[in-house]
Scaffold this active site. Structure first.
Site, PDB file in Angstrom:
ATOM      1  N   SER A 109      12.070 -24.563  22.350  1.00 22.82           N
ATOM      2  CA  SER A 109      13.050 -24.416  23.033  1.00 22.82           C
ATOM      3  C   SER A 109      13.815 -25.549  23.626  1.00 22.82           C
ATOM      4  O   SER A 109      14.039 -26.670  22.970  1.00 22.82           O
ATOM      5  CB  SER A 109      13.005 -23.237  24.114  1.00 22.82           C
ATOM      6  OG  SER A 109      14.263 -22.684  24.691  1.00 22.82           O
ATOM      7  N   ASP A 168      20.635 -25.508  23.859  1.00 19.15           N
ATOM      8  CA  ASP A 168      19.542 -26.003  24.118  1.00 19.15           C
ATOM      9  C   ASP A 168      18.765 -26.382  22.706  1.00 19.15           C
ATOM     10  O   ASP A 168      19.514 -25.983  21.586  1.00 19.15           O
ATOM     11  CB  ASP A 168      18.428 -25.340  25.202  1.00 19.15           C
ATOM     12  CG  ASP A 168      18.251 -23.930  24.462  1.00 19.15           C
ATOM     13  OD1 ASP A 168      19.034 -23.508  23.782  1.00 19.15           O
ATOM     14  OD2 ASP A 168      17.067 -23.399  24.939  1.00 19.15           O
ATOM     15  N   ASP A 208      16.917 -24.938  20.625  1.00 15.31           N
ATOM     16  CA  ASP A 208      16.710 -23.858  19.670  1.00 15.31           C
ATOM     17  C   ASP A 208      17.793 -22.862  19.577  1.00 15.31           C
ATOM     18  O   ASP A 208      18.172 -21.929  19.147  1.00 15.31           O
ATOM     19  CB  ASP A 208      15.485 -23.087  19.602  1.00 15.31           C
ATOM     20  CG  ASP A 208      15.206 -22.126  21.165  1.00 15.31           C
ATOM     21  OD1 ASP A 208      15.898 -22.582  21.995  1.00 15.31           O
ATOM     22  OD2 ASP A 208      14.478 -21.126  20.995  1.00 15.31           O
ATOM     23  N   ASP A 233      19.236 -20.750  21.895  1.00 16.48           N
ATOM     24  CA  ASP A 233      18.993 -19.420  22.713  1.00 16.48           C
ATOM     25  C   ASP A 233      19.727 -19.330  23.902  1.00 16.48           C
ATOM     26  O   ASP A 233      19.969 -18.323  24.481  1.00 16.48           O
ATOM     27  CB  ASP A 233      17.772 -18.773  22.494  1.00 16.48           C
ATOM     28  CG  ASP A 233      16.642 -19.633  23.519  1.00 16.48           C
ATOM     29  OD1 ASP A 233      17.089 -20.667  23.905  1.00 16.48           O
ATOM     30  OD2 ASP A 233      15.673 -18.844  23.766  1.00 16.48           O
TER      31      ASP A 233
END
Length: 449
Positions: free
Chosen positions: A104, A242, A244, A246
């Protein structure tokens, strides 16, 4: 033995905590647990596999694919893709489960392994426990025709992009100039196309991932370049993802930060006005700003409050049948369209509201007054003692009296380290800081290890 799974999968330093051996064995254990339904139905299980672009994702995803195939699971390898895209594709393909390789918003040396159950949903704690139990015992492999196949999921990006555009229900973004910060992460190959295809003029930064620069001074945890670029380009606003994708944070045309609470306020009011906010209720965590709660109350919108963590937000959404929830950090879940936080989806719906109303992002965000919020981390203390100490409880009570209803106090033990987090909101920064410092000192005196 410490629990392997944390609040968001298995995560740590790649090559040290998250090794190829762990990835191989963990994926075999997951195949055993998450493939039960397929075995019961005498068919081969299928899994969607994706990763963010950090370099360690290459060896980890290879190990995961090998583990799954050796356990008899057919693997659809989607390559580099956002976490919410992987979750969506698990549901869209009716796969038995999915695996996302990502850490992440963490720096490049970290990585993690996250599993999605059928339908693209996060795993329940008891399922994670079953996987850990399976990991602790030898599991038989497969041979011959029982061995799983690994295939490239060639149209994964296109399917996800079509889904994103479909959620706008015809609302175009024509006339908007938007700066996108892709954090040198998984959004780089999707977000610019999504916004452009919807009609926006797009300026992109953070879209040159090299495996090592993910989240490095850029993205939702480092908004300075986005702020600078929005002002320089005279854009309407900016969107930050960010690693990834999400998460979503925003920057208005003047370079002011629009955090997750303000984004939720904008979306909640929009959805409420259009009859799309289920039960006229928003889900937010205890760390959301007091201003969000007051803004919702002023507009007749209820709030369900949860503990910190998007998994708790998701649990509340599912339990109460609600359609919107999230965190101040920018994890926003629109459950009509996604089973997890989706930064691209969130950003597109912010843009859609600007286009729909003709109002600037600054004007839309003015629906909520942000109360100064100070957070002090008190380290080296017995975190478990914070809720049972009468002296601390009395100090909190006195602080609440001092605020006279114009703020709030929250003491929360860390879930992973000997830290107590002291959060104070007040009408002024000075009062919030003073009260937080005073309470932190009492916590340190009372609970020092």
């Amino acid at each position: 033995m410490a629990r392997l799974f944390g609040t968001d999968g298995v995560r740590g330093l790649a090559g040290v905590d998250v090794t190829a051996e762990l990835a191989l064995n963990l994926s075999k254990a997951a195949a055993f647990v998450l493939g039960r339904e397929a075995r019961f139905e005498s068919r081969r299980a299928t899994a969607v596999l994706a990763r963010d672009p950090r370099v360690s994702g290459e060896f980890i995803s290879a190990a995961v694919a090998a583990g799954l195939a050796s356990a008899g699971v057919d693997v659809l390898d989607a390559g580099v893709l956002p976490t919410p895209a992987a979750a969506y594709l698990v549901a869209d393909t009716k796969a038995d489960f999915g695996v996302m390789i990502s850490a992440s918003h963490n720096p490049a040396p970290d990585n993690g392994i996250k599993f999605f159950a059928r339908g693209g949903k996060k795993l329940a704690d008891d399922i994670e426990d079953d996987i850990e139990a399976a990991l602790a015992r030898p599991l038989a492999g497969t041979t011959g025709r029982e061995v799983g196949r690994i295939r490239r999921f060639s149209d994964a990006e296109d399917r996800y992009l079509v889904h994103l555009l479909g959620t706008l229900e015809g609302q175009r973004l024509d006339g908007l100039k938007i700066v996108l910060d892709c954090a040198h992460g998984a959004a780089a190959g999707i977000s610019p196309d999504a916004f452009s295809d919807a009609g926006a003029q797009v300026v992109v930064i953070g879209n040159d991932p090299d495996g090592f620069n993910i989240n490095d001074g850029i993205g939702s945890t480092h908004l300075e370049l986005l702020q600078e670029t929005v002002v320089k380009e005279q854009a309407d606003f900016g969107i930050a993802h960010d690693g990834d994708a999400d998460r979503c944070l925003a920057v208005d045309g003047d370079g002011n930060i629009i955090d997750g609470d303000m984004i939720m306020a904008i979306l909640a009011l929009s959805m409420s006005n259009r009859g799309k906010l289920e039960r006229n209720t928003l889900v937010a965590t205890v760390m959301s700003n007091l201003g969000l709660k007051l803004a919702m109350a002023d507009n007749g919108i209820d709030i369900v409050e949860t503990g910190v963590g998007d998994r708790y937000v998701l649990e509340a959404l599912n339990e109460h049948g609600l359609s919107l929830g999230g965190e101040q950090s920018g994890h926003v879940i629109m459950s009509d369209y996604a089973t997890t936080g989706d930064g691209i989806l969130t950003g597109m719906h912010i843009a859609a509201e600007v286009a729909r109303t003709g109002k600037s992002l600054t004007e839309l965000a003015s629906c909520m007054r942000v109360y100064p919020q100070v957070l002090v981390n008190v380290r080296g203390v017995d975190r478990n003692g914070v809720n049972g100490d009468e002296v601390i409880a009395q100090a909190v009570h006195q602080a609440e009296l001092a605020l006279a209803g114009s703020g709030r106090v929250l003491l929360r033990p860390s879930g992973t380290e000997p830290v107590v987090r002291v959060m104070v909101e007040a009408a002024s920064e000075e009062q919030a800081q003073q009260l937080a410092d005073d309470l932190a000192e009492i916590v340190k005196e009372r609970l020092a290890i």
